[in-house]
Design a protein around this motif. Sequence first.
Motif, PDB file in Angstrom:
ATOM      1  N   PRO A  93     -47.613  -2.886 -19.402  1.00  0.00           N
ATOM      2  CA  PRO A  93     -46.459  -2.630 -20.268  1.00  0.00           C
ATOM      3  C   PRO A  93     -45.568  -3.867 -20.363  1.00  0.00           C
ATOM      4  N   GLY A  94     -45.079  -4.142 -21.578  1.00  0.00           N
ATOM      5  CA  GLY A  94     -44.217  -5.295 -21.808  1.00  0.00           C
ATOM      6  C   GLY A  94     -44.971  -6.556 -22.189  1.00  0.00           C
ATOM      7  N   SER A  95     -46.299  -6.525 -22.166  1.00  0.00           N
ATOM      8  CA  SER A  95     -47.088  -7.696 -22.565  1.00  0.00           C
ATOM      9  C   SER A  95     -46.887  -7.985 -24.044  1.00  0.00           C
ATOM     10  N   LEU A  96     -46.880  -9.267 -24.401  1.00  0.00           N
ATOM     11  CA  LEU A  96     -46.825  -9.680 -25.800  1.00  0.00           C
ATOM     12  C   LEU A  96     -48.254  -9.936 -26.252  1.00  0.00           C
ATOM     13  N   CYS A  97     -48.648  -9.311 -27.375  1.00  0.00           N
ATOM     14  CA  CYS A  97     -50.035  -9.382 -27.828  1.00  0.00           C
ATOM     15  C   CYS A  97     -50.117  -9.810 -29.283  1.00  0.00           C
ATOM     16  N   VAL A  98     -51.146 -10.587 -29.597  1.00  0.00           N
ATOM     17  CA  VAL A  98     -51.449 -10.973 -30.974  1.00  0.00           C
ATOM     18  C   VAL A  98     -52.908 -10.637 -31.245  1.00  0.00           C
ATOM     19  N   ALA A  99     -53.187 -10.252 -32.491  1.00  0.00           N
ATOM     20  CA  ALA A  99     -54.553  -9.881 -32.881  1.00  0.00           C
ATOM     21  C   ALA A  99     -54.982 -10.710 -34.077  1.00  0.00           C
ATOM     22  N   GLU A 100     -56.272 -10.919 -34.158  1.00  0.00           N
ATOM     23  CA  GLU A 100     -56.872 -11.611 -35.291  1.00  0.00           C
ATOM     24  C   GLU A 100     -58.204 -10.936 -35.579  1.00  0.00           C
ATOM     25  N   ALA A 101     -58.576 -10.906 -36.850  1.00  0.00           N
ATOM     26  CA  ALA A 101     -59.889 -10.381 -37.237  1.00  0.00           C
ATOM     27  C   ALA A 101     -60.648 -11.492 -37.952  1.00  0.00           C
ATOM     28  N   ARG A 102     -61.864 -11.737 -37.501  1.00  0.00           N
ATOM     29  CA  ARG A 102     -62.766 -12.693 -38.156  1.00  0.00           C
ATOM     30  C   ARG A 102     -63.766 -11.884 -38.960  1.00  0.00           C
ATOM     31  N   MET A 103     -63.823 -12.164 -40.229  1.00  0.00           N
ATOM     32  CA  MET A 103     -64.690 -11.440 -41.143  1.00  0.00           C
ATOM     33  C   MET A 103     -66.155 -11.832 -40.930  1.00  0.00           C
ATOM     34  N   PRO A 104     -67.103 -11.069 -41.511  1.00  0.00           N
ATOM     35  CA  PRO A 104     -68.525 -11.396 -41.353  1.00  0.00           C
ATOM     36  C   PRO A 104     -68.880 -12.818 -41.803  1.00  0.00           C
ATOM     37  N   ASP A 105     -68.119 -13.390 -42.748  1.00  0.00           N
ATOM     38  CA  ASP A 105     -68.375 -14.769 -43.188  1.00  0.00           C
ATOM     39  C   ASP A 105     -67.580 -15.784 -42.357  1.00  0.00           C
ATOM     40  N   ASN A 106     -66.975 -15.328 -41.247  1.00  0.00           N
ATOM     41  CA  ASN A 106     -66.227 -16.144 -40.279  1.00  0.00           C
ATOM     42  C   ASN A 106     -64.864 -16.613 -40.783  1.00  0.00           C
ATOM     43  N   THR A 107     -64.364 -16.042 -41.891  1.00  0.00           N
ATOM     44  CA  THR A 107     -63.012 -16.354 -42.323  1.00  0.00           C
ATOM     45  C   THR A 107     -62.049 -15.392 -41.633  1.00  0.00           C
TER      46      THR A 107
END
Length: 162
Positions: A93-107
């Motif tokens: 709890p309290g952690s700072l998180c960031v997310a990213e998604a890489r598409m099938p073509d790697n973009t």
Amino acid sequence: MTFTHSAAGERRLPGGLAALLLALAAGGCAPATTALTTASTTTVAASSAPSDGPTAIPTRGGPAPSPGTVILPTYFVTFIESRNGEVSVLTTPGSLCVAEARMPDNTAATSPDLRQQRTADTKGIAAWTYTALTSPAGVAVYTVTCSYQGRSETVQNRFTVE
């Protein structure tokens, strides 16, 4: 959440939480041979564990700071949900998180809702929802990085874009 305390100061967790913590400890924590010089022990009785008695989980720095809080010896991040349009992780709890998604073509996916930093709630959950991606179709990858008090962990998981 209710704890029962023994005369020795042990704290017993309810079976469901104990089983979850034991599963997380088995799959995402340091080996059991790691020594902590300032460690105390929280005793957990898991209903799904063998009936050899309670299992001890080391905690850092003594008793938990408040009822219902257990500090595991290693910082961890693990996926709860990983599907197109929704991703969530469990961490401290309290952690700072960031997310990213890489598409099938790697973009990189450009959804602004996905790119926002989240703070894990009191249950340790950080979650993102966004409009599901439609192209290109195939297998994409989430990368989530969380940090807390100088510790950081990055995890990846696949999801399908249809």
